[in-house]
Design a protein around this motif. Structure first.
Motif, PDB file in Angstrom:
ATOM      1  N   GLU A 126       4.205 -12.539   1.078  1.00 53.20           N
ATOM      2  CA  GLU A 126       3.459 -12.136   1.985  1.00 53.20           C
ATOM      3  C   GLU A 126       3.107 -12.916   3.268  1.00 53.20           C
ATOM      4  N   PRO A 127       2.840 -14.229   2.919  1.00 50.35           N
ATOM      5  CA  PRO A 127       2.646 -15.234   4.133  1.00 50.35           C
ATOM      6  C   PRO A 127       3.832 -15.153   5.358  1.00 50.35           C
ATOM      7  N   VAL A 128       4.996 -14.626   4.758  1.00 47.94           N
ATOM      8  CA  VAL A 128       5.920 -14.509   5.864  1.00 47.94           C
ATOM      9  C   VAL A 128       6.371 -13.215   6.522  1.00 47.94           C
ATOM     10  N   ALA A 129       5.487 -12.197   5.924  1.00 45.29           N
ATOM     11  CA  ALA A 129       5.507 -10.919   6.376  1.00 45.29           C
ATOM     12  C   ALA A 129       4.510 -10.880   7.687  1.00 45.29           C
ATOM     13  N   THR A 130       4.874  -9.563   8.426  1.00 50.05           N
ATOM     14  CA  THR A 130       4.235  -9.307   9.405  1.00 50.05           C
ATOM     15  C   THR A 130       2.928  -8.460   9.164  1.00 50.05           C
ATOM     16  N   ALA A 131       3.051  -7.199   9.415  1.00 56.87           N
ATOM     17  CA  ALA A 131       2.155  -5.975   9.134  1.00 56.87           C
ATOM     18  C   ALA A 131       2.246  -5.492   7.729  1.00 56.87           C
ATOM     19  N   ALA A 132       3.224  -5.895   7.000  1.00 51.43           N
ATOM     20  CA  ALA A 132       3.516  -5.183   5.897  1.00 51.43           C
ATOM     21  C   ALA A 132       2.395  -5.078   4.851  1.00 51.43           C
ATOM     22  N   SER A 133       1.809  -6.000   4.698  1.00 57.95           N
ATOM     23  CA  SER A 133       0.685  -5.972   3.748  1.00 57.95           C
ATOM     24  C   SER A 133      -0.412  -4.915   4.013  1.00 57.95           C
ATOM     25  N   ALA A 134      -0.590  -4.942   5.510  1.00 55.70           N
ATOM     26  CA  ALA A 134      -1.767  -3.699   5.981  1.00 55.70           C
ATOM     27  C   ALA A 134      -1.136  -2.497   5.481  1.00 55.70           C
ATOM     28  N   ILE A 135       0.081  -2.272   6.115  1.00 56.78           N
ATOM     29  CA  ILE A 135       0.892  -0.726   5.813  1.00 56.78           C
ATOM     30  C   ILE A 135       0.810  -0.612   4.321  1.00 56.78           C
ATOM     31  N   ALA A 136       1.143  -1.345   3.436  1.00 55.43           N
ATOM     32  CA  ALA A 136       1.598  -1.000   2.269  1.00 55.43           C
ATOM     33  C   ALA A 136       0.203  -0.946   1.348  1.00 55.43           C
ATOM     34  N   GLY A 137      -1.000  -1.749   1.948  1.00 54.26           N
ATOM     35  CA  GLY A 137      -2.223  -1.379   1.631  1.00 54.26           C
ATOM     36  C   GLY A 137      -2.517  -2.423   0.248  1.00 54.26           C
ATOM     37  N   VAL A 138      -1.958  -3.599   0.095  1.00 55.22           N
ATOM     38  CA  VAL A 138      -2.113  -4.548  -0.714  1.00 55.22           C
ATOM     39  C   VAL A 138      -2.636  -5.839  -0.235  1.00 55.22           C
ATOM     40  N   ASP A 139      -3.519  -6.516  -0.896  1.00 56.67           N
ATOM     41  CA  ASP A 139      -4.149  -7.648  -0.608  1.00 56.67           C
ATOM     42  C   ASP A 139      -3.223  -8.595  -0.459  1.00 56.67           C
ATOM     43  N   ASP A 140      -3.696  -9.892  -0.133  1.00 53.04           N
ATOM     44  CA  ASP A 140      -2.747 -11.212   0.230  1.00 53.04           C
ATOM     45  C   ASP A 140      -2.313 -11.790  -1.099  1.00 53.04           C
ATOM     46  N   ALA A 141      -3.365 -11.669  -2.081  1.00 56.79           N
ATOM     47  CA  ALA A 141      -3.136 -12.254  -3.628  1.00 56.79           C
ATOM     48  C   ALA A 141      -3.264 -11.022  -4.653  1.00 56.79           C
ATOM     49  N   PRO A 142      -2.618 -10.249  -4.771  1.00 57.68           N
ATOM     50  CA  PRO A 142      -2.832  -9.099  -5.475  1.00 57.68           C
ATOM     51  C   PRO A 142      -2.684  -9.599  -7.063  1.00 57.68           C
ATOM     52  N   THR A 143      -3.359  -9.046  -8.018  1.00 57.90           N
ATOM     53  CA  THR A 143      -3.336  -9.199  -9.425  1.00 57.90           C
ATOM     54  C   THR A 143      -2.221  -7.974  -9.931  1.00 57.90           C
TER      55      THR A 143
END
Length: 227
Positions: A126-143
């Motif tokens: 995730e730290p090297v992704a761009t907008a992927a986490s927002a599009i996927a709907g996942v927090d930056d540190a998911p459980t």
């Protein structure tokens, strides 16, 4: 997560859970469909059944407000077993509706079966992704629980929301996992690199193809050409 062997096997769909028990009998599929499969129907007939069943399933959920129907569709592979669903959809091309639904169901199964490993890979990628986490709907540190909820959310969204958006979410999710795998391979020790890095990068490459399939499917759906 086992890269290239064990519980996740690289394949046309990049993730194939193995060891899935074949159910004693398919309890919810149309008996005519099952009879056709069991009888070794002509490939063209199987293809027709594949496309018709995928379209019917999607249409039925889109036209119902019954949460029980949505739940039954969401857990189709859990109840029927991956082998039965594979007979219907696994041979369909990735630029077809049954082919894309097959990949979405496998994505959900893979995410739920390997939630801890995928959560770890997500935190790496995730730290090297761009907008992927927002599009996927996942927090930056998911459980692990976050990964399971996302798995259900993506598949449910395909049936109850905008199908193209669900495919975009699936593609973005896989993109971040791919980044995590590549970062992990890069940081292996010298003694591990030769064989283990090759397996990890092979898995990453297959997943990248699947992400492309999801993205291409979204584009086809928006143009009314995913059938």
């Amino acid at each position: 997560m086992h890269h290239g062997s064990g519980s996740v096997v690289a394949s046309r769909t990049a993730f194939t859970p193995t060891g899935s028990p074949r159910p004693n009998r398919p309890g919810q599929l149309d008996p005519a469909i099952v009879d056709g499969i069991a009888g070794g129907a002509d490939p063209s007939v199987i293809s027709e059944i594949s496309h018709a069943s995928a379209a019917a399933l999607l249409d039925r959920v889109h036209h119902t407000a019954d949460p029980e129907v949505v739940t039954r569709v969401l857990t189709l592979v859990d109840r029927e077993g991956v082998d039965v669903i594979a007979e219907l959809w696994s041979h369909a091309e990735p630029d077809s509706l049954p082919g894309i639904l097959w990949r979405l169901y496998l994505l959900r199964s893979w995410m739920r079966a390997h939630d801890a490993s995928i959560a770890r890979l997500w935190r790496i990628g995730e730290p090297v992704a761009t907008a992927a986490s927002a599009i996927a709907g996942v927090d930056d540190a998911p459980t692990e629980a976050d990964i399971e909820r996302t798995a259900d959310s993506i598949l449910a969204g395909a049936f109850t929301g905008d199908f193209a958006v669900a495919l975009d979410r699936a593609a973005a999710f896989v993109d971040v996992v791919v980044l995590g795998l590549r970062v992990e391979a890069k940081h292996l020790s010298a003694s591990e690199k030769r064989d283990k890095a090759a397996r990890i990068l092979h898995t990453a490459g297959n997943l990248q193809v699947t992400a492309h399939d999801f993205r291409h499917g979204a584009n086809l759906w928006r143009r009314g050409k995913l059938e």
